[in-house]
Design a protein around this motif. Structure first.
Motif, PDB file in Angstrom:
ATOM      1  N   ALA A  15      54.099  77.081  27.216  1.00 33.97           N
ATOM      2  CA  ALA A  15      55.608  77.559  27.817  1.00 33.97           C
ATOM      3  C   ALA A  15      56.447  78.342  26.959  1.00 33.97           C
ATOM      4  O   ALA A  15      57.107  79.172  27.409  1.00 33.97           O
ATOM      5  N   ALA A  16      56.119  78.153  25.753  1.00 38.15           N
ATOM      6  CA  ALA A  16      56.677  79.148  24.491  1.00 38.15           C
ATOM      7  C   ALA A  16      56.114  80.452  24.766  1.00 38.15           C
ATOM      8  O   ALA A  16      57.141  81.508  24.691  1.00 38.15           O
ATOM      9  N   GLN A  17      54.816  80.695  24.929  1.00 37.91           N
ATOM     10  CA  GLN A  17      54.174  82.089  25.293  1.00 37.91           C
ATOM     11  C   GLN A  17      54.960  82.558  26.726  1.00 37.91           C
ATOM     12  O   GLN A  17      55.271  83.897  26.577  1.00 37.91           O
ATOM     13  N   ASP A  18      55.232  81.791  27.480  1.00 40.93           N
ATOM     14  CA  ASP A  18      55.680  82.590  28.746  1.00 40.93           C
ATOM     15  C   ASP A  18      57.306  82.581  28.571  1.00 40.93           C
ATOM     16  O   ASP A  18      57.869  82.891  29.559  1.00 40.93           O
ATOM     17  N   GLY A  19      58.046  82.410  27.417  1.00 48.09           N
ATOM     18  CA  GLY A  19      59.304  82.918  27.186  1.00 48.09           C
ATOM     19  C   GLY A  19      60.356  81.629  27.204  1.00 48.09           C
ATOM     20  O   GLY A  19      61.503  81.988  27.203  1.00 48.09           O
ATOM     21  N   ASP A  20      60.187  80.485  27.478  1.00 54.42           N
ATOM     22  CA  ASP A  20      60.893  79.224  27.394  1.00 54.42           C
ATOM     23  C   ASP A  20      61.303  79.172  25.800  1.00 54.42           C
ATOM     24  O   ASP A  20      60.631  78.799  25.136  1.00 54.42           O
ATOM     25  N   VAL A  21      62.536  79.383  25.632  1.00 55.69           N
ATOM     26  CA  VAL A  21      63.233  79.505  24.307  1.00 55.69           C
ATOM     27  C   VAL A  21      63.237  77.845  23.711  1.00 55.69           C
ATOM     28  O   VAL A  21      62.818  77.683  22.729  1.00 55.69           O
ATOM     29  N   THR A  22      63.468  77.048  24.648  1.00 50.71           N
ATOM     30  CA  THR A  22      63.686  75.486  24.125  1.00 50.71           C
ATOM     31  C   THR A  22      62.082  75.290  23.726  1.00 50.71           C
ATOM     32  O   THR A  22      61.970  74.633  22.446  1.00 50.71           O
ATOM     33  N   SER A  23      60.892  75.726  24.404  1.00 52.44           N
ATOM     34  CA  SER A  23      59.607  75.333  23.944  1.00 52.44           C
ATOM     35  C   SER A  23      59.247  76.109  22.724  1.00 52.44           C
ATOM     36  O   SER A  23      58.668  75.542  21.826  1.00 52.44           O
ATOM     37  N   LEU A  24      59.628  77.359  22.670  1.00 54.50           N
ATOM     38  CA  LEU A  24      59.609  78.102  21.243  1.00 54.50           C
ATOM     39  C   LEU A  24      60.027  77.749  20.094  1.00 54.50           C
ATOM     40  O   LEU A  24      59.488  77.567  19.179  1.00 54.50           O
ATOM     41  N   THR A  25      61.344  76.958  20.529  1.00 55.44           N
ATOM     42  CA  THR A  25      62.069  76.252  19.147  1.00 55.44           C
ATOM     43  C   THR A  25      61.245  75.006  18.867  1.00 55.44           C
ATOM     44  O   THR A  25      61.050  74.812  17.582  1.00 55.44           O
ATOM     45  N   ALA A  26      60.799  74.512  19.764  1.00 59.83           N
ATOM     46  CA  ALA A  26      60.050  73.223  19.605  1.00 59.83           C
ATOM     47  C   ALA A  26      58.555  73.363  18.738  1.00 59.83           C
ATOM     48  O   ALA A  26      58.384  72.671  17.958  1.00 59.83           O
ATOM     49  N   VAL A  27      57.915  74.422  19.328  1.00 61.40           N
ATOM     50  CA  VAL A  27      56.790  74.858  18.660  1.00 61.40           C
ATOM     51  C   VAL A  27      57.052  75.271  17.024  1.00 61.40           C
ATOM     52  O   VAL A  27      56.191  74.924  16.430  1.00 61.40           O
ATOM     53  N   VAL A  28      58.223  76.055  17.010  1.00 63.47           N
ATOM     54  CA  VAL A  28      58.303  76.513  15.381  1.00 63.47           C
ATOM     55  C   VAL A  28      58.794  75.170  14.642  1.00 63.47           C
ATOM     56  O   VAL A  28      58.270  75.107  13.640  1.00 63.47           O
ATOM     57  N   VAL A  29      59.598  74.404  15.189  1.00 63.82           N
ATOM     58  CA  VAL A  29      60.023  72.929  14.492  1.00 63.82           C
ATOM     59  C   VAL A  29      58.727  72.316  14.154  1.00 63.82           C
ATOM     60  O   VAL A  29      58.654  71.828  13.090  1.00 63.82           O
ATOM     61  N   ARG A  30      57.916  71.988  15.415  1.00 67.89           N
ATOM     62  CA  ARG A  30      56.661  71.206  15.071  1.00 67.89           C
ATOM     63  C   ARG A  30      55.567  71.841  14.084  1.00 67.89           C
ATOM     64  O   ARG A  30      55.051  71.081  13.482  1.00 67.89           O
ATOM     65  N   SER A  31      55.727  73.143  14.062  1.00 70.16           N
ATOM     66  CA  SER A  31      54.653  73.862  13.166  1.00 70.16           C
ATOM     67  C   SER A  31      55.148  73.899  11.639  1.00 70.16           C
ATOM     68  O   SER A  31      54.278  73.974  10.680  1.00 70.16           O
ATOM     69  N   GLN A  32      56.328  73.825  11.618  1.00 71.67           N
ATOM     70  CA  GLN A  32      56.853  74.104  10.182  1.00 71.67           C
ATOM     71  C   GLN A  32      56.331  73.158   9.113  1.00 71.67           C
ATOM     72  O   GLN A  32      55.770  73.736   7.990  1.00 71.67           O
ATOM     73  N   PRO A  33      56.026  71.884   9.123  1.00 75.61           N
ATOM     74  CA  PRO A  33      55.469  70.870   8.235  1.00 75.61           C
ATOM     75  C   PRO A  33      54.147  71.490   7.704  1.00 75.61           C
ATOM     76  O   PRO A  33      53.701  71.543   6.681  1.00 75.61           O
ATOM     77  N   HIS A  34      53.333  71.747   8.757  1.00 72.67           N
ATOM     78  CA  HIS A  34      51.962  72.277   8.718  1.00 72.67           C
ATOM     79  C   HIS A  34      51.777  73.878   7.916  1.00 72.67           C
ATOM     80  O   HIS A  34      51.060  74.131   7.060  1.00 72.67           O
ATOM     81  N   VAL A  35      52.719  74.628   8.444  1.00 72.64           N
ATOM     82  CA  VAL A  35      52.912  75.936   7.841  1.00 72.64           C
ATOM     83  C   VAL A  35      53.312  75.886   6.352  1.00 72.64           C
ATOM     84  O   VAL A  35      52.701  76.331   5.304  1.00 72.64           O
ATOM     85  N   ARG A  36      54.168  74.752   5.909  1.00 75.65           N
ATOM     86  CA  ARG A  36      54.571  74.747   4.540  1.00 75.65           C
ATOM     87  C   ARG A  36      53.511  74.097   3.611  1.00 75.65           C
ATOM     88  O   ARG A  36      53.334  74.610   2.799  1.00 75.65           O
ATOM     89  N   LYS A  37      52.742  73.054   4.300  1.00 74.31           N
ATOM     90  CA  LYS A  37      51.559  72.687   3.492  1.00 74.31           C
ATOM     91  C   LYS A  37      50.632  73.837   3.340  1.00 74.31           C
ATOM     92  O   LYS A  37      49.991  73.733   2.286  1.00 74.31           O
ATOM     93  N   PHE A  38      50.038  74.469   4.204  1.00 75.06           N
ATOM     94  CA  PHE A  38      49.379  75.518   4.061  1.00 75.06           C
ATOM     95  C   PHE A  38      49.856  76.500   3.015  1.00 75.06           C
ATOM     96  O   PHE A  38      49.137  76.836   2.005  1.00 75.06           O
TER      97      PHE A  38
END
Length: 193
Positions: A15-38
């Motif tokens: 959904a984020a890839q298809d341009g849904d802004v709410t989904s894109l925001t959710a993907v970024v927020v949910r990815s953040q802890p993992h990205v910070r750990k990396f």
């Protein structure tokens, strides 16, 4: 309380890839802890880790459409963070080299020398990034950033003797790693002749 946060699911990523802004925001927020750990595991300092994580999340936000497989988000983000940490080390090494160049030697380098210098910086940066985190941190703080030994020891919560011992091990590991890459390069040149 469980601190484990799952990666975004494939439906949300699509959904984020298809341009849904709410989904894109959710993907970024949910990815953040993992990205910070990396970033914390790969970068030399907490500040570098924070910078790398922020840059990686910005890239995720801007370029999620370029992600080919929705199931590859974690590996894609790991590569982005690793590349960002490498870029930061390359900048530090390059700045350190520029500061150590004598003024009369600052004439424009030839294109060949510029390429060789860049390749050497890349090789050193990769070797530094391959060090264990504790060795990488101390080596960058002491040898690249030029911080005084006592400051490095204090900021890492180490005695001066422990800092010196760890720095010695880091320098030895870096020398060994660079020697190994020199041997491989020499063998490659020998085989090519």
């Amino acid at each position: 309380m469980n601190q484990h946060f799952p990666w975004p699911d494939e439906r949300l990523i699509k959904a984020a890839q298809d341009g849904d802004v709410t989904s894109l925001t959710a993907v970024v927020v949910r990815s953040q802890p993992h990205v910070r750990k990396f970033a914390i595991s790969l970068c030399a300092s907490p500040q570098d880790a924070e910078d790398a994580a922020q840059e990686a999340l910005i890239i995720l936000y801007r370029k999620i459409g370029t992600l080919r497989a929705t199931g590859a988000l974690a590996s894609w983000m790991f590569r982005i963070v690793r590349n960002e940490c490498l870029r930061q080390v390359r900048l530090l090494v390059s700045r350190s080299n520029e500061q150590s160049v004598e003024p009369e030697a600052s004439a424009e380098p030839s294109a060949e020398n510029a390429v060789l210098h860049r390749l050497e910086v890349e090789r050193i940066a990769a070797a530094v990034c391959a060090l264990p985190r504790d060795q990488r941190q101390i080596l960058i703080m002491r040898d690249v950033q030029g911080l005084p030994g006592k400051s490095v020891a204090h900021s890492l919560g180490l005695s001066n003797a422990a800092m010196k011992s760890r720095l010695h091990r880091a320098r030895a590991a870096l020398r060994h790693s660079l020697a190994v890459t020199d041997e491989v390069a020499d063998q490659s040149v020998g085989e090519a002749s």
